[in-house]
Write an enzyme that holds these catalytic residues in place. Sequence first.
Site, mmCIF file in Angstrom:
data_model
loop_
_atom_site.group_PDB
_atom_site.id
_atom_site.type_symbol
_atom_site.label_atom_id
_atom_site.label_comp_id
_atom_site.label_asym_id
_atom_site.label_seq_id
_atom_site.Cartn_x
_atom_site.Cartn_y
_atom_site.Cartn_z
ATOM 1 N N LEU A 154 -19.595 -0.846 15.366
ATOM 2 C CA LEU A 154 -19.362 -1.550 16.829
ATOM 3 C C LEU A 154 -20.587 -1.263 17.652
ATOM 4 C CD1 LEU A 154 -15.614 -0.087 17.018
ATOM 5 C CD2 LEU A 154 -16.438 -2.280 16.256
ATOM 6 N N PHE A 253 -32.413 -8.102 17.761
ATOM 7 C CA PHE A 253 -32.965 -6.907 17.785
ATOM 8 C C PHE A 253 -34.505 -6.637 17.669
ATOM 9 C CE2 PHE A 253 -30.025 -3.226 17.856
ATOM 10 C CZ PHE A 253 -28.815 -3.954 18.034
ATOM 11 N N GLY A 257 -38.988 -2.728 24.721
ATOM 12 C CA GLY A 257 -38.311 -2.205 25.781
ATOM 13 C C GLY A 257 -38.863 -0.845 26.121
ATOM 14 N N CYS A 264 -26.011 6.662 18.977
ATOM 15 C CA CYS A 264 -26.278 6.261 17.589
ATOM 16 C C CYS A 264 -27.473 6.410 16.971
ATOM 17 C CB CYS A 264 -25.448 5.167 17.324
ATOM 18 S SG CYS A 264 -23.675 5.048 17.839
HETATM 19 C C1 UGA Z 1 -25.433 0.727 17.426
HETATM 20 C C2 UGA Z 1 -25.399 -0.371 16.398
HETATM 21 O O1 UGA Z 1 -25.921 -1.537 16.900
HETATM 22 C C3 UGA Z 1 -23.865 -0.648 15.998
HETATM 23 O O2 UGA Z 1 -23.929 -1.666 15.103
HETATM 24 C C4 UGA Z 1 -23.347 0.751 15.464
HETATM 25 O O3 UGA Z 1 -22.035 0.663 15.163
HETATM 26 C C5 UGA Z 1 -23.727 1.675 16.547
HETATM 27 O O4 UGA Z 1 -24.982 2.014 17.064
HETATM 28 C C6 UGA Z 1 -22.837 2.979 16.086
HETATM 29 O O5 UGA Z 1 -23.418 3.532 15.170
HETATM 30 O O6 UGA Z 1 -21.862 3.547 16.553
HETATM 31 P P1 UGA Z 1 -25.145 0.720 20.059
HETATM 32 O O7 UGA Z 1 -25.858 2.369 19.881
HETATM 33 O O8 UGA Z 1 -23.823 0.798 20.902
HETATM 34 O O9 UGA Z 1 -24.775 0.351 18.572
HETATM 35 O O10 UGA Z 1 -26.109 0.140 20.760
HETATM 36 P P2 UGA Z 1 -27.007 -1.367 20.408
HETATM 37 O O11 UGA Z 1 -26.763 -2.339 21.294
HETATM 38 O O12 UGA Z 1 -27.374 -1.046 19.058
HETATM 39 O O13 UGA Z 1 -28.412 -0.736 21.204
HETATM 40 C C7 UGA Z 1 -29.081 0.791 20.907
HETATM 41 C C8 UGA Z 1 -30.324 0.700 21.596
HETATM 42 O O14 UGA Z 1 -31.431 -0.090 21.277
HETATM 43 C C9 UGA Z 1 -30.225 0.449 23.147
HETATM 44 O O15 UGA Z 1 -30.913 1.289 23.996
HETATM 45 C C10 UGA Z 1 -30.801 -1.117 23.321
HETATM 46 O O16 UGA Z 1 -31.451 -1.192 24.687
HETATM 47 C C11 UGA Z 1 -31.997 -0.915 22.281
HETATM 48 N N1 UGA Z 1 -32.475 -2.120 21.876
HETATM 49 C C12 UGA Z 1 -31.545 -2.983 21.113
HETATM 50 C C13 UGA Z 1 -33.652 -2.613 21.886
HETATM 51 O O17 UGA Z 1 -34.470 -1.749 22.679
HETATM 52 N N2 UGA Z 1 -34.137 -3.775 21.573
HETATM 53 C C14 UGA Z 1 -33.257 -4.706 21.006
HETATM 54 O O18 UGA Z 1 -33.594 -5.710 20.485
HETATM 55 C C15 UGA Z 1 -31.924 -4.269 20.620
#
Ligand code: UGA
Length: 436
Positions: A154, A253, A257, A264
């Site tokens: 999630l 992804f 940024g 996580c």
């Molecule tokens: C992440 C995973 O996406 C989930 O599948 C997983 O279940 C979860 O960890 C977990 O292990 O519980 P989450 O930490 O809620 O989810 O957030 P993400 O949407 O994955 O983003 C994580 C970080 O990556 C954020 O700081 C976001 O800004 C950054 N990000 C994401 C980027 O800098 N660029 C992107 O293209 C995508």
Amino acid sequence: MNITMIGTGYVGLVTGTCFAEFGHMVTCVDKVEEKITKLKEGVIPIYEPGLDTLVKKNISEGRLCFTTDITQAVPKADAVFIAVGTPSSRRGDGYADLTYIYDAAREVAAHLEGYTVVVDKSTVPVGTARQVSRIIAETNPKAEFDVASNPEFLREGAAISDFMRPDRVVIGIETERAEEILREIYMPLYLRDTPIVSTTIETAELAKYAANAFLAVKISFINEIANVCEAVGANVTDIAKAIGMDGRIGSKFLHPGPGYGGSCFPKDTLALMRIVQEHGENVRVVEAAVEVNAAQKARMVKKIREMVGGSVAGKTIAVLGLTFKPETDDMRDAPAATILPALLEKGARIKAHDPQGMEEARAYLPAGIEYQENAYQAAAEADCVVLMTEWNQYRALDLERIKTSMKAAVFVDLRNVYDPVRMKSLGFNYTGVGNR
Ligand code: UGA
């Protein structure tokens, strides 16, 4: 099915509520009395869009209840999910602290009655489910049970839709009996054609780390390409589009940024590195992703400094967005928690706004930050606006209003929300990430 969820943190609460929404009878257990009292009234301790409505609905329809009493909740359960926290250990060495998991296993063991599947839902190192199995067998030699691993995928802020429409469900099991129960629990998804990947327990445990590590690598990769773009005068948004259209790469992804944060990726990448080291192997690609992520945050500080003329001392910086991503109030490992202290230390005055995270931010960020009611108040009289987190409400700002209220029209867009050409034509001294 009767399901008991141990732990009402983020994962436990979302999972338990969604299982109830599937039609199962769910009891969520937590030791913190105050939390349970609030949850019984439908008051949610975290910000997750849609969760409060779903909790209230399932309480009133009689499928979801909350208790501190594990002795009542466990005996009747067909499956007990352990969804307690696994923080990085206090030693600071990257290992996950499994104390809460093992304590929960001991408590569950003492109250098992009839055949029960005990499922690890928390993100845990390979081998943890086996250890849970040993603990249960030692604590209650008569217990009739199987352990299973069912990692969660999630995303905060999108957890309900991720749960209801997952790409896949991974179940690590050893017996047909356990598999049957887990498949029945997830039956509503199966009917919607969600693939269920059945594996060994160790494979399921490692699959979770592999997924998060891969995504972290993907982000660090595009961040480095963004930096190269700045050096050679290319545009990273177009590069992400061009490579993302290749089905083997995929477009998700690939947004550059200020570095990834949250509860996580930073924790799970380090934990994976430790697990791998213990087995005498390497994950050098993941190690590099972690290093690149740290460097990216430092690079953002430098970028802001350069945009205000070489030194932030005495400059007012307006920061829009503090949480690690939008649609959450979570500040854990947020890039803002590294970047803002560095700016303050160099003598900046910081005015900040975040739609949901300001209360959390006060606990994570040093004193001295001036919290504002909205983006416009933050930008007023500022020498520079830094867009840190891409909340929707920052995507269509009245830029004319922002510009006229600022001391100097400098805009550092760390999420590439705005079009550089338009920003320049509006008179901003603008920079994005890999997107000049
Ligand atoms: C992440 C995973 O996406 C989930 O599948 C997983 O279940 C979860 O960890 C977990 O292990 O519980 P989450 O930490 O809620 O989810 O957030 P993400 O949407 O994955 O983003 C994580 C970080 O990556 C954020 O700081 C976001 O800004 C950054 N990000 C994401 C980027 O800098 N660029 C992107 O293209 C995508």
